[in-house]
Design a protein around this motif. Sequence first.
Motif, PDB file in Angstrom:
ATOM      1  N   PRO A   1       0.772  -1.104   0.146  1.00 43.13           N
ATOM      2  CA  PRO A   1       0.072   0.099  -0.210  1.00 43.13           C
ATOM      3  C   PRO A   1       0.951   1.277   0.036  1.00 43.13           C
ATOM      4  CG  PRO A   1       0.062  -0.938   2.099  1.00 43.13           C
ATOM      5  CD  PRO A   1       0.823  -1.998   1.332  1.00 43.13           C
ATOM      6  N   SER A   2       0.353   2.135  -0.488  1.00 44.40           N
ATOM      7  CA  SER A   2       1.084   3.652  -0.654  1.00 44.40           C
ATOM      8  C   SER A   2       0.486   4.754  -0.269  1.00 44.40           C
ATOM      9  CB  SER A   2       1.873   3.561  -1.810  1.00 44.40           C
ATOM     10  OG  SER A   2       0.860   4.058  -3.087  1.00 44.40           O
ATOM     11  N   LEU A   3       1.153   5.769   0.079  1.00 45.87           N
ATOM     12  CA  LEU A   3       0.265   7.132   0.420  1.00 45.87           C
ATOM     13  C   LEU A   3       1.136   8.307  -0.296  1.00 45.87           C
ATOM     14  CD1 LEU A   3      -1.490   8.439   2.421  1.00 45.87           C
ATOM     15  CD2 LEU A   3       0.559   8.907   4.070  1.00 45.87           C
ATOM     16  N   LEU A   4       0.104   9.087  -0.676  1.00 46.84           N
ATOM     17  CA  LEU A   4       0.403  10.423  -1.625  1.00 46.84           C
ATOM     18  C   LEU A   4       0.477  11.565  -0.290  1.00 46.84           C
ATOM     19  CD1 LEU A   4      -0.988  10.396  -4.899  1.00 46.84           C
ATOM     20  CD2 LEU A   4       1.265   9.704  -4.344  1.00 46.84           C
ATOM     21  N   ILE A   5       1.739  11.934  -0.290  1.00 49.20           N
ATOM     22  CA  ILE A   5       1.921  13.258   0.570  1.00 49.20           C
ATOM     23  C   ILE A   5       2.387  14.566  -0.048  1.00 49.20           C
ATOM     24  CG2 ILE A   5       3.144  14.079   2.794  1.00 49.20           C
ATOM     25  CD1 ILE A   5       3.732  11.363   3.558  1.00 49.20           C
ATOM     26  N   GLN A   6       1.505  15.537  -0.123  1.00 48.64           N
ATOM     27  CA  GLN A   6       1.663  16.921  -0.821  1.00 48.64           C
ATOM     28  C   GLN A   6       2.209  17.884   0.167  1.00 48.64           C
ATOM     29  OE1 GLN A   6      -1.684  18.443  -2.673  1.00 48.64           O
ATOM     30  NE2 GLN A   6      -0.871  20.343  -2.875  1.00 48.64           N
TER      31      GLN A   6
ATOM     32  N   VAL B   1       4.681   7.199  -1.251  1.00 46.38           N
ATOM     33  CA  VAL B   1       5.371   6.641  -0.349  1.00 46.38           C
ATOM     34  C   VAL B   1       4.635   5.056   0.087  1.00 46.38           C
ATOM     35  CG1 VAL B   1       5.896   6.547   2.507  1.00 46.38           C
ATOM     36  CG2 VAL B   1       5.740   8.714   1.217  1.00 46.38           C
ATOM     37  N   ALA B   2       5.532   4.461  -0.221  1.00 46.76           N
ATOM     38  CA  ALA B   2       5.081   2.655   0.096  1.00 46.76           C
ATOM     39  C   ALA B   2       5.483   2.209   1.442  1.00 46.76           C
ATOM     40  CB  ALA B   2       5.946   1.945  -0.808  1.00 46.76           C
ATOM     41  N   TYR B   3       4.554   1.501   2.026  1.00 45.84           N
ATOM     42  CA  TYR B   3       4.584   1.084   3.435  1.00 45.84           C
ATOM     43  C   TYR B   3       3.967  -0.247   3.873  1.00 45.84           C
ATOM     44  CZ  TYR B   3      -0.188   2.492   3.921  1.00 45.84           C
ATOM     45  OH  TYR B   3      -1.717   2.617   3.584  1.00 45.84           O
ATOM     46  N   SER B   4       4.627  -0.661   4.769  1.00 46.62           N
ATOM     47  CA  SER B   4       3.873  -2.258   5.088  1.00 46.62           C
ATOM     48  C   SER B   4       2.928  -1.813   6.313  1.00 46.62           C
ATOM     49  CB  SER B   4       4.931  -3.210   5.444  1.00 46.62           C
ATOM     50  OG  SER B   4       5.611  -2.666   6.778  1.00 46.62           O
ATOM     51  N   SER B   5       1.945  -2.466   6.457  1.00 50.42           N
ATOM     52  CA  SER B   5       1.056  -2.429   7.714  1.00 50.42           C
ATOM     53  C   SER B   5       0.600  -3.740   8.359  1.00 50.42           C
ATOM     54  CB  SER B   5      -0.219  -1.809   6.950  1.00 50.42           C
ATOM     55  OG  SER B   5      -1.257  -1.588   7.854  1.00 50.42           O
ATOM     56  N   SER B   6       0.370  -3.713   9.550  1.00 43.24           N
ATOM     57  CA  SER B   6       0.019  -4.952  10.500  1.00 43.24           C
ATOM     58  C   SER B   6      -1.436  -4.772  10.679  1.00 43.24           C
ATOM     59  CB  SER B   6       0.791  -4.860  11.629  1.00 43.24           C
ATOM     60  OG  SER B   6       0.764  -3.705  12.317  1.00 43.24           O
ATOM     61  N   MET B   7      -2.076  -3.827  10.121  1.00 43.28           N
ATOM     62  CA  MET B   7      -3.527  -3.611  10.431  1.00 43.28           C
ATOM     63  C   MET B   7      -4.447  -4.134   9.239  1.00 43.28           C
ATOM     64  SD  MET B   7      -3.107   0.409  11.669  1.00 43.28           S
ATOM     65  CE  MET B   7      -4.845   0.392  12.012  1.00 43.28           C
TER      66      MET B   7
ATOM     67  N   PRO C   1       5.540   0.993   8.803  1.00 42.97           N
ATOM     68  CA  PRO C   1       7.149   1.259   8.465  1.00 42.97           C
ATOM     69  C   PRO C   1       7.150   1.621   6.909  1.00 42.97           C
ATOM     70  CG  PRO C   1       6.809  -0.710   9.778  1.00 42.97           C
ATOM     71  CD  PRO C   1       5.439  -0.298   9.442  1.00 42.97           C
ATOM     72  N   VAL C   2       8.126   2.728   6.729  1.00 44.74           N
ATOM     73  CA  VAL C   2       8.107   3.254   5.276  1.00 44.74           C
ATOM     74  C   VAL C   2       9.025   2.089   4.467  1.00 44.74           C
ATOM     75  CG1 VAL C   2       8.714   5.032   3.945  1.00 44.74           C
ATOM     76  CG2 VAL C   2       7.634   5.442   5.879  1.00 44.74           C
ATOM     77  N   LYS C   3       8.773   1.616   3.290  1.00 45.74           N
ATOM     78  CA  LYS C   3       9.707   0.889   2.477  1.00 45.74           C
ATOM     79  C   LYS C   3      10.281   1.470   1.540  1.00 45.74           C
ATOM     80  CE  LYS C   3       8.927  -2.640   5.151  1.00 45.74           C
ATOM     81  NZ  LYS C   3       9.946  -2.948   6.206  1.00 45.74           N
TER      82      LYS C   3
END
Length: 780
Positions: free
Chosen positions: A629-634, A699-705, A766-768
């Motif tokens: 999963p990833s997130l866009l940050i402006q 931003v690609a990250y991993s998630s435990s949720m 955590p950011v990957k």
Amino acid sequence: MASSSSSSSQTYDVFLSFRGQDTRRNLTGHLYSALKQSGIHVFRDDEELERGEEISPSLLQAIERSRIALVILSPDYASSRWCLDELVNIMECRRSAAQVVVPIFYNINPSDVRHQRGTYGEAMERHEQRLGGEGDRRVLRWRQALTEISNLSGFDSTADRSDVQLVDTIVKYVLEKVDAGQLFVAKHPVGIESRVQQLASKLSTKRFRKALIIGLWGMGGVGITTLIERSLINVNRNNNRLEMHDLLRNMGREIICGSPRKDPEDRSRLWFQEDVTEVLMQNTATKVIEGISLKKPHEVCEIDSKAFKAMRKLRLLQLEYVNLEGDYRHLSNKLRWLCWHGFPLKSIPDSLHQKSLVVVDFKYSNLRLVWKKPQLLPYLTILILSHSPHLRQTPDFTNLPNLEKLVLKDCPSLVLIHQSIGDLKKIILVNLKDCKCLRVLPRSIYKLKSLRTLVLSGCSLIDHLEEDIEQMESMTVLKADHTAITVIPKALARLEALKHGYVSFPGREGRAQDVFPSLIWSWMSPTNIPQSSSEEFLLSMSSLVFSVIQNGRFLGLSPFLGDLAKLQGMWEECRSQSRFNGEMARLMDALYGTNFMDLESAPSRSGEASTSFDGHDQVHNATSADFLPSLLIQMAESYKVDLLRDKILQGSSCGGWDDSNLPGDQYPDWFIYKGEGRSVIFKAPQVIGCHLKAMLLNVAYSSSMDNTRPQFFINVLIINYTKAYVKQCKGDSATFHEDAKWQSIISSIQPGDQVELILSIGPQFPVKKIVAYLIYDGSM
């Protein structure tokens, strides 16, 4: 250099910043005259004075009180350190007070200003050589201000535009912005100024008791009606007063005197001293009199109170050094404004009718006590008792519900402020300047939520302020210089209104946003804050974004490095690379340790589907085990962000992080930089004709949720290795790009700067990988 013309109100209409030797005799002179003729209040300094190294408080105040700043960027502008300091303050006012800043590029290419080339580059090199290493930070601020202003919309003097045309265009623009509702001004007034001066010179040679009739003859449309009307009335925004020309005042006086001329006792107002003296001494007053002014500054005048008995409509009474003999009941019960300088009694007698009073001004009085017992004055808004040498205590304020201004300047015997001062719900000003015997303020004074200005300057025995000052939420001015205060309450930094106002303490004065950083640094000293309370203090400061700039080492900061990371934002600068590499490393370790521990502590689980999320800043990748999963940050605003975001969303829906699916470099709109893990490093490119406007991070990250709505808390470190500074910003993903700090952060990154971004979005994520898009906008 800077510029001054008329005193204006709370703000000037225009502050004119220019290099005198470049433009005084051409564009600046013409522009200044044209603005004045259009009724615009302009600040311009015509004096060729030697200047100190720093901008004076009065000039700084003029900048802050101006609605518009016109900056004439001429070829030699950057050679003046004074002009550059002035520009830095102007740009700061633009950020903090929404001041309108308009650059005027006069015989200079805007790109030379933006990139400091040509005469601007030469000037900056000279400054760096002259100031040496100690001036690195100052020169950096100058460069940033020049770059920032060159990116604003303004005016450009081109080969096909004359100075006259340029001035005309600028004046029209200013008039639209000011929208002052000025009278019509002839487009081309002919010979007005010289003739007005000649006429004024003739009139000033004599004093006239009677009104004169002056005829002005000439063609219509050349400005005759305009000078006459515009010169009669002026709004002084400094003190919020309507001022009139002497001619208009005299006309009103003639109307009062009447034609044929009335006897003094038959006029509604008396101001000529001989007329007033005649009426009072001969006791010939009548009920038509509504206002009297009697000033005897060089002698004490004694008047029988019965002389006022017939003045039942008297509303305005102004006396100077007058002794009133007899019963004060004879004064009208309709008095609204009572100004009595040199009031002779030790207290105001109860027999004086005071219930209707709005203003009481008893400067230079003989008062020991204001009233022997509390008085109900429901309409009183202003109480002035300054320069009363024997006054020992203030009155009881319980029955003064509408008091707005309390002025007790230079009362050297004053030792007690009545605790009922805390009951004043509408008070906006308390001035206790030079009350040298006053040792303490009542605790109740800190309850004044409406108070805007508190003046304690010169109260040399006051040695502390309470932390309760946090309750003064409206305060924008706090003056406490020349006091015995050595420890400044930390609660000051939590007063939002004061952060954009003015403060002064022994050894420190200026705009709060300039003074607070050094105050905070002093608070950080282990001698001032016990280690046990450092966390509580830092948490209480969490809403404050501040800059700590220090010559020495970080020894005093060491015990608090871990807690510093809890601030919502910070900006740390070093003056040299060697200091940055050494001392800043310690700060970096502390920030990593507290804000970025999630990378080590949180479990890493790749191959999870993206959860649902309201908003457009989360990228929904295909639900494959190979995708994250990833997130866009402006960061900051640009119209190109939406275009780029759409391309990223399209690509990620097709193939996630595959290079063939995500947008790459698109010259000159954006440039792409990639990083593994929590950081990405780039060297800001030089883009001819454009400047860095915003950044977008994928931003690609991993998630435990699983099956939850992720809540991201973003923490970004921006490390500029070239300029040796670290900035930290925090916030949630929904509003992160709206943070006003990004404007200054983005503009501080110049071509060639080596920059690293370090990112955390929460301990569960955590950011990957990071892909940073540098978005460029605008043209030269």
